[in-house]
Scaffold this active site. Structure first.
Site, mmCIF file in Angstrom:
data_model
loop_
_atom_site.group_PDB
_atom_site.id
_atom_site.type_symbol
_atom_site.label_atom_id
_atom_site.label_comp_id
_atom_site.label_asym_id
_atom_site.label_seq_id
_atom_site.Cartn_x
_atom_site.Cartn_y
_atom_site.Cartn_z
ATOM 1 N N GLU A 1 3.645 -6.452 4.998
ATOM 2 C CA GLU A 1 2.760 -5.286 4.948
ATOM 3 C C GLU A 1 1.307 -5.637 5.252
ATOM 4 O O GLU A 1 0.682 -4.989 6.103
ATOM 5 C CB GLU A 1 2.897 -4.591 3.595
ATOM 6 N N GLU B 1 12.968 -3.766 -2.276
ATOM 7 C CA GLU B 1 14.270 -3.492 -1.685
ATOM 8 C C GLU B 1 14.448 -2.002 -1.400
ATOM 9 O O GLU B 1 15.050 -1.601 -0.399
ATOM 10 C CB GLU B 1 15.381 -3.979 -2.611
ATOM 11 N N GLY C 1 1.697 2.771 -5.859
ATOM 12 C CA GLY C 1 1.634 3.476 -4.587
ATOM 13 C C GLY C 1 0.310 3.385 -3.863
ATOM 14 O O GLY C 1 0.094 4.140 -2.905
ATOM 15 N N GLU C 2 -0.605 2.497 -4.277
ATOM 16 C CA GLU C 2 -1.902 2.405 -3.613
ATOM 17 C C GLU C 2 -2.120 1.074 -2.894
ATOM 18 O O GLU C 2 -3.239 0.774 -2.485
ATOM 19 C CB GLU C 2 -3.028 2.629 -4.616
ATOM 20 N N ASN D 1 6.395 -10.462 -0.339
ATOM 21 C CA ASN D 1 6.503 -10.067 1.064
ATOM 22 C C ASN D 1 5.130 -10.011 1.754
ATOM 23 O O ASN D 1 4.280 -9.223 1.359
ATOM 24 C CB ASN D 1 7.181 -8.692 1.116
ATOM 25 N N PRO D 2 4.899 -10.828 2.809
ATOM 26 C CA PRO D 2 3.608 -10.790 3.506
ATOM 27 C C PRO D 2 3.590 -9.837 4.698
ATOM 28 O O PRO D 2 2.599 -9.763 5.418
ATOM 29 C CB PRO D 2 3.461 -12.233 3.996
ATOM 30 N N PRO E 1 -1.564 -6.565 -9.262
ATOM 31 C CA PRO E 1 -0.399 -7.239 -9.847
ATOM 32 C C PRO E 1 0.907 -6.673 -9.326
ATOM 33 O O PRO E 1 0.997 -5.482 -8.988
ATOM 34 C CB PRO E 1 -0.557 -6.983 -11.350
ATOM 35 N N ARG E 2 1.909 -7.526 -9.251
ATOM 36 C CA ARG E 2 3.245 -7.090 -8.802
ATOM 37 C C ARG E 2 3.773 -6.001 -9.720
ATOM 38 O O ARG E 2 4.471 -5.086 -9.265
ATOM 39 C CB ARG E 2 4.195 -8.303 -8.812
#
Length: 444
Positions: free
Chosen positions: A340, A67, A312-313, A337-338, A270-271
């Site tokens: 990206e 978000e 961030g990677e 979210n797909p 992992p998320r």
């Protein structure tokens, strides 16, 4: 009369008062688990060392990283109108994203716990002129207090699942108190619009999903080249934004595929990166060599699974493969979210649980750029076929990219809808400056 709603809202507020004395213990426990920043816990009580800037202030609240990334371009445009922006979030990782990417004129705080004492202290101090809540962030005490103080609250990028709608529908009185000062809701899709309207929001517009207008995540070019050189001609695929219960299934799939492709490299991201140690221990029971990215850069030649447990990677990992399995979809979470990976040239694979991004996954699958896999066997068969056919991967990645085009434009539509609320703030600020006014606040 909706006595159940009155009782529920009253009970929630009472529980908030009762919870306040033990909030320090609750936050201390979360700190030990890496879910709070100890030095900033006072922000969760509505306290801060940050001085409120003079001029109009727009409060934007987002939950976590997804978000936050979605709303950052909107924040940049709001700052350009002359308003300051206070962004609040809940998670540690989202605070790190915010602190590194917020423009001048915007700053970050952790959202206060939704208890009356902390909420009142927070609003008393910051005195926002307008509040924008992102997606499905609905907090009864905060929203009720904004309504009581006549501070407009607008839902942006609004999302309302069927489960949440059914839950809120049982308490119409509570909903009226919460949404009483919501002049506008900007929904992602028609089904979201219909649910907010049925809950009593008078004006609901479909503006689309802001996540489609967010630039894809970047990658360090030097590190990208180092990783590509280390991988060489090894077949590689990525499973991103995974949740508990999925990593084990993906490791099992890797082990079975590796029987035919002994140099296969699987990248699991992992998320929640803080689960890295836990996941590594679990996966070591399935494959010979699991390498944690957090342990250091580079890639060992004998690594079977690279665990991307860093922040961030994701942009780097997506660029290492043209095949991306998007997690949160093999378990009942509802899918991540797909957008990206599709925008970065990946063919999209996913499990059956995708209701969080239903329209997007349907568009991807209908185009041929995405595919739903219901079982481990289907996953193995599809991956084996795609790895052996680069032309199919290229075709499907292009189809995935094209499938997203109709969804763009949400940022412009959102700003157009917000301008009637932002322009008066700009005019009032100019008048205040012309008369030498200053509505700054001293630090509490």
């Amino acid at each position: 009369m909706d006595w159940s709603g009155r009782i529920a809202l009253s009970a929630y507020r009472t529980a908030g008062y009762a919870f306040s004395p033990i909030a320090p213990l609750f936050l201390a426990l979360r700190s030990t688990r890496g879910k709070e920043i100890a030095a900033r816990r006072s922000e969760r009580y509505g306290k801060t060392a940050q001085v409120r800037p003079s001029g109009p202030l727009v409060w934007v609240h987002a939950s976590s990283v997804g978000e936050t990334n979605a709303v950052l371009p909107l924040i940049e445009q709001i700052v350009e109108t002359g308003s300051n922006v206070l962004l609040t979030t809940t998670t540690v990782t989202s605070s790190q994203v915010a602190n590194s990417r917020l423009p001048k004129g915007a700053f970050h705080q952790f959202v206060p716990l939704d208890t009356p004492p902390f909420v009142n202290r927070f609003i008393d101090y910051w005195r926002p002129d307008l509040a924008l809540f992102v997606e499905s962030e609905l907090w009864p005490n905060i929203m009720t207090e904004l309504n009581r103080r006549d501070i407009p609250l607008i839902v942006v990028n609004g999302r309302m699942s069927e489960r949440s709608f059914e839950r809120w529908s049982k308490f119409p009185f509570a909903v009226r108190q919460m949404f009483g000062n919501v002049p506008l809701c900007l929904a992602q899709a028609e089904e979201d619009r219909a649910r907010y309207a049925q809950l009593g929001v008078e004006q609901v517009e479909v503006t689309g999903n802001l996540k489609f207008d967010v630039p894809p995540p970047t990658a360090d070019e030097q590190e990208l080249q180092v990783m590509r050189t280390a991988i060489g001609d090894r077949p590689v695929w990525i499973a991103a934004s995974t949740h508990p219960g999925e990593e084990r299934l993906l490791a099992q799939a890797h082990r079975r595929m590796a029987a035919r492709l002994p140099n296969l490299l699987t990248i699991i991201v992992p998320r929640h990166p803080e689960r890295g140690e836990e996941i590594a221990k679990e996966l070591n029971g399935f494959v010979r060599q699991v390498q944690r990215r957090s342990a250091g850069p580079g890639l060992d030649a004998d690594t079977n699974i690279l665990l991307g447990d860093t922040l961030g990677e994701l942009g780097l990992f997506y660029r290492l493969s043209r095949i991306a399995f998007v997690g949160g979809s093999l378990v009942s979470h509802g899918g991540q979210n797909p957008i990206e990976p599709a925008r970065l040239g990946c063919a999209i694979l996913h499990g059956p649980h995708t209701h969080n991004f239903k329209d997007i996954y349907e568009a991807l699958d209908a185009s041929g750029g995405g595919e739903c896999l219901n079982t481990e066997r289907e996953l193995i068969q599809t991956l084996a076929r795609m790895i052996s056919s680069p032309s199919e991967v290229h075709r499907r990645s292009e189809l995935a990219r094209l499938a997203l085009r109709p969804f763009s434009g949400a940022l412009d539509r959102t700003m157009m809808a917000l301008n009637p609320f932002l322009n008066p703030l700009k005019i009032n600020a100019e008048l205040n400056r012309a008369h030498g006014g200053d509505n700054g606040t001293e630090t509490p």
